[in-house]
Design a protein around this motif. Structure first.
Motif, PDB file in Angstrom:
ATOM      1  N   GLN A  71       0.025  13.939   1.210  1.00 51.77           N
ATOM      2  CA  GLN A  71      -0.464  14.995   0.144  1.00 51.77           C
ATOM      3  C   GLN A  71       0.478  14.991  -0.855  1.00 51.77           C
ATOM      4  O   GLN A  71       0.249  15.222  -2.255  1.00 51.77           O
ATOM      5  CB  GLN A  71      -1.042  16.166   0.743  1.00 51.77           C
ATOM      6  CG  GLN A  71      -2.428  15.871   1.351  1.00 51.77           C
ATOM      7  CD  GLN A  71      -3.160  17.327   1.777  1.00 51.77           C
ATOM      8  OE1 GLN A  71      -2.590  17.666   2.970  1.00 51.77           O
ATOM      9  NE2 GLN A  71      -4.079  17.688   1.189  1.00 51.77           N
ATOM     10  N   ARG A  74       0.913  12.318  -3.289  1.00 51.85           N
ATOM     11  CA  ARG A  74      -0.215  12.456  -4.215  1.00 51.85           C
ATOM     12  C   ARG A  74      -0.059  13.156  -5.303  1.00 51.85           C
ATOM     13  O   ARG A  74      -0.342  12.960  -6.432  1.00 51.85           O
ATOM     14  CB  ARG A  74      -1.660  12.580  -3.476  1.00 51.85           C
ATOM     15  CG  ARG A  74      -1.990  11.597  -2.611  1.00 51.85           C
ATOM     16  CD  ARG A  74      -3.605  11.858  -2.713  1.00 51.85           C
ATOM     17  NE  ARG A  74      -4.169  12.936  -1.912  1.00 51.85           N
ATOM     18  CZ  ARG A  74      -4.253  13.171  -0.546  1.00 51.85           C
ATOM     19  NH1 ARG A  74      -3.767  12.031   0.241  1.00 51.85           N
ATOM     20  NH2 ARG A  74      -4.728  14.281  -0.137  1.00 51.85           N
ATOM     21  N   ASP A  77       2.765  11.739  -7.264  1.00 48.18           N
ATOM     22  CA  ASP A  77       2.237  10.490  -8.017  1.00 48.18           C
ATOM     23  C   ASP A  77       1.652  10.958  -9.374  1.00 48.18           C
ATOM     24  O   ASP A  77       1.627  10.055 -10.372  1.00 48.18           O
ATOM     25  CB  ASP A  77       1.479   9.852  -7.220  1.00 48.18           C
ATOM     26  CG  ASP A  77       0.511   8.410  -7.638  1.00 48.18           C
ATOM     27  OD1 ASP A  77       1.430   7.480  -7.559  1.00 48.18           O
ATOM     28  OD2 ASP A  77      -0.368   8.677  -8.269  1.00 48.18           O
ATOM     29  N   SER A  78       0.806  11.941  -9.354  1.00 50.14           N
ATOM     30  CA  SER A  78       0.037  12.366 -10.448  1.00 50.14           C
ATOM     31  C   SER A  78       1.080  12.530 -11.656  1.00 50.14           C
ATOM     32  O   SER A  78       0.506  12.696 -12.761  1.00 50.14           O
ATOM     33  CB  SER A  78      -0.612  13.687 -10.182  1.00 50.14           C
ATOM     34  OG  SER A  78      -0.090  14.735 -10.058  1.00 50.14           O
ATOM     35  N   ARG A  83       3.927   4.446  -9.071  1.00 50.16           N
ATOM     36  CA  ARG A  83       3.135   5.020  -8.081  1.00 50.16           C
ATOM     37  C   ARG A  83       3.757   5.160  -6.907  1.00 50.16           C
ATOM     38  O   ARG A  83       4.629   4.548  -6.435  1.00 50.16           O
ATOM     39  CB  ARG A  83       1.944   4.013  -7.737  1.00 50.16           C
ATOM     40  CG  ARG A  83       0.965   3.480  -8.761  1.00 50.16           C
ATOM     41  CD  ARG A  83      -0.085   4.609  -9.315  1.00 50.16           C
ATOM     42  NE  ARG A  83       0.568   5.829  -9.652  1.00 50.16           N
ATOM     43  CZ  ARG A  83       0.906   6.124 -10.884  1.00 50.16           C
ATOM     44  NH1 ARG A  83       0.967   5.288 -11.896  1.00 50.16           N
ATOM     45  NH2 ARG A  83       1.209   7.391 -10.940  1.00 50.16           N
ATOM     46  N   THR A  85       1.827   6.813  -4.076  1.00 52.02           N
ATOM     47  CA  THR A  85       1.013   7.005  -3.097  1.00 52.02           C
ATOM     48  C   THR A  85       1.288   5.777  -1.967  1.00 52.02           C
ATOM     49  O   THR A  85       0.817   6.056  -0.782  1.00 52.02           O
ATOM     50  CB  THR A  85      -0.448   6.962  -3.586  1.00 52.02           C
ATOM     51  OG1 THR A  85      -0.572   6.042  -4.339  1.00 52.02           O
ATOM     52  CG2 THR A  85      -0.639   8.327  -4.070  1.00 52.02           C
TER      53      THR A  85
END
Length: 431
Positions: A71, A74, A77-78, A83, A85
């Motif tokens: 998590q 993630r 990553d945002s 990337r 993830t």
């Protein structure tokens, strides 16, 4: 080149970067969609898209406390260009292990100290590291300290074990250190920096809330005391060698507080002003970091270490930037090419008003060299900027040296868009 041409070029560069990064950084795309922004036609258009500095600490603290590394991937990553993830986090046991696993995949995550109560994490790439190092060398050369392997290089700060600190140190040693330079001590095997700083931030918060347990406080205090002992040993090592080479050129790299402590140790060892005679140089950044020093601390450092303003690179920067604003001999920080400065109102919503060629407000920047993230950030700093030529003769915007943090003022550090952008980030974590 005219001012109008510079402004047009700047706007075109901002739009080009926006069009590129919108496809890569999920939170930026969601923010742009919500604001209805499709192109940058004026500097003001990008202000709603600048990320508050708090964005990079918007992760739920429970992710670290409960070891939910996928998590946390993630979340990072945002906010990232590339990337995250798909990075395997199986077997990761703590925050340092998470950072190490990301770094092995090319995500060179850096962190703030967490002195505000929570650490921030910023994704950087090798391009970011190279851009920062090249800018550091360029700033040194401009300050009259060009790369030449004729110095003893002394990185005064503590050994953290962080790859970013190691890379910067080794770059400076490779560029400046003479073959018989004073040896730099290493603390071997340190792999707990982030675990310690995260734990420290959590304990500080718990102490403020009155929920900290005595054994938890004792544990963190013991770890801090061990680090302090290591720092003292490191400073005594340097002091011993400096006194033996007192007439040779030494290049000091340090934050202010440990450098002042080094001067105290030299004095305790029998040195006085004028005893060290090498034409020494200094690079500093980071301010006092809450340390209480005498008003004339810089004069004391100069006199003890035989440094003049002409051999001292000071700069203003932050974790979110690759580029530095170097200080000239008139005492002002110059905004370099590739870094776009915005001075906003306290809430970070609009440009602050100009008066007599000056503008005061919240500092915000867009760093065109940033590769691993969106390059726009709204800081927690209150600054005063002169839009006219500097007394040193150079054109362009300059930042006066009296920089304060809104968090340290009676005005609290609230940026209007922070809650909204944090909500976007939380949405990506929950998906």
């Amino acid at each position: 080149m005219s001012k109008t041409t510079n402004q047009r070029d700047s706007i075109e560069a901002l739009d080009a970067r926006f069009q590129q990064r919108r496809k890569q950084v999920p939170v930026l795309d969601r923010r742009a969609e919500a604001e209805g922004i499709k192109t940058i036609r004026a500097r003001e258009d990008i202000i709603p898209l600048l990320f508050p500095h708090t964005t990079y600490k918007s992760y739920p603290e429970s992710l670290i406390a409960k070891g939910r590394w996928a998590q946390l991937n993630r979340w990072l990553d945002s906010l990232s260009t590339y990337r995250v993830t798909d990075v395997d986090v199986s077997g990761v046991e703590d925050i340092d292990g998470w950072i190490e696993r990301l770094e092995s995949a090319g995500h060179l995550v850096s962190s703030s100290s967490g002195t505000s109560g929570k650490s921030s994490f910023l994704n950087k790439t090798r391009r970011d590291r190279e851009a920062s190092q090249q800018n550091q060398l360029a700033c040194l050369a401009e300050a009259g300290i060009p790369a030449a392997r004729t110095w003893h290089v002394i990185p005064v700060g503590p050994e953290t074990g962080l790859s970013a600190h190691n890379a910067s140190r080794e770059m400076l040693i490779a560029a400046y250190a003479r073959p018989d330079a004073i040896p730099v001590p290493r603390t071997q095997g340190r792999k707990d920096h982030y675990r310690y700083t995260t734990r420290l931030a959590a304990i500080r918060k718990a102490m403020a809330d009155g929920t900290a347990e005595p054994d938890e406080i004792a544990e963190v205090e013991a770890a801090g005391a061990q680090r302090q002992r290591e720092t003292e040993e490191r400073l005594h090592h340097f002091a011993e060698h400096i006194l033996k080479r007192r007439g040779e050129r030494i290049f000091f790299n340090s934050m202010v507080a440990p450098l002042f402590r080094l001067c105290e140790i030299l004095k305790e060892s029998g040195a006085s002003e004028g005893y060290i005679t090498g034409e020494n140089a200094l690079m500093t950044a980071g301010g006092l970091k809450g340390n209480a020093l005498p008003p004339d601390y810089q004069t004391q450092i100069y006199r003890m270490l035989n440094i003049t303003p002409a051999r001292h690179l000071q700069y203003y920067s932050m974790q979110e930037l690759n580029l530095r604003n170097p200080k000239c001999l008139e005492g002002r920080y110059h905004v370099p090419e590739g870094l776009v400065l915005f001075v906003l109102d306290k809430d970070g919503e609009s440009p602050a008003p100009e008066s007599d060629g000056q503008v005061e407000g919240r500092a915000a920047f867009f760093d065109l060299t940033i590769d691993g993230r969106w390059g726009g950030t709204i800081s927690g700093d209150k600054i005063l900027v002169d839009l006219r030529a500097c007394p040193c003769g150079r054109p362009g915007q300059t930042i006066f040296p009296e920089i304060t943090r809104y968090a340290d003022l009676r005005d609290d550090d609230k940026i209007t868009c922070a809650g909204t952008i944090d909500a976007y980030v939380r949405g990506f974590v929950a998906e």
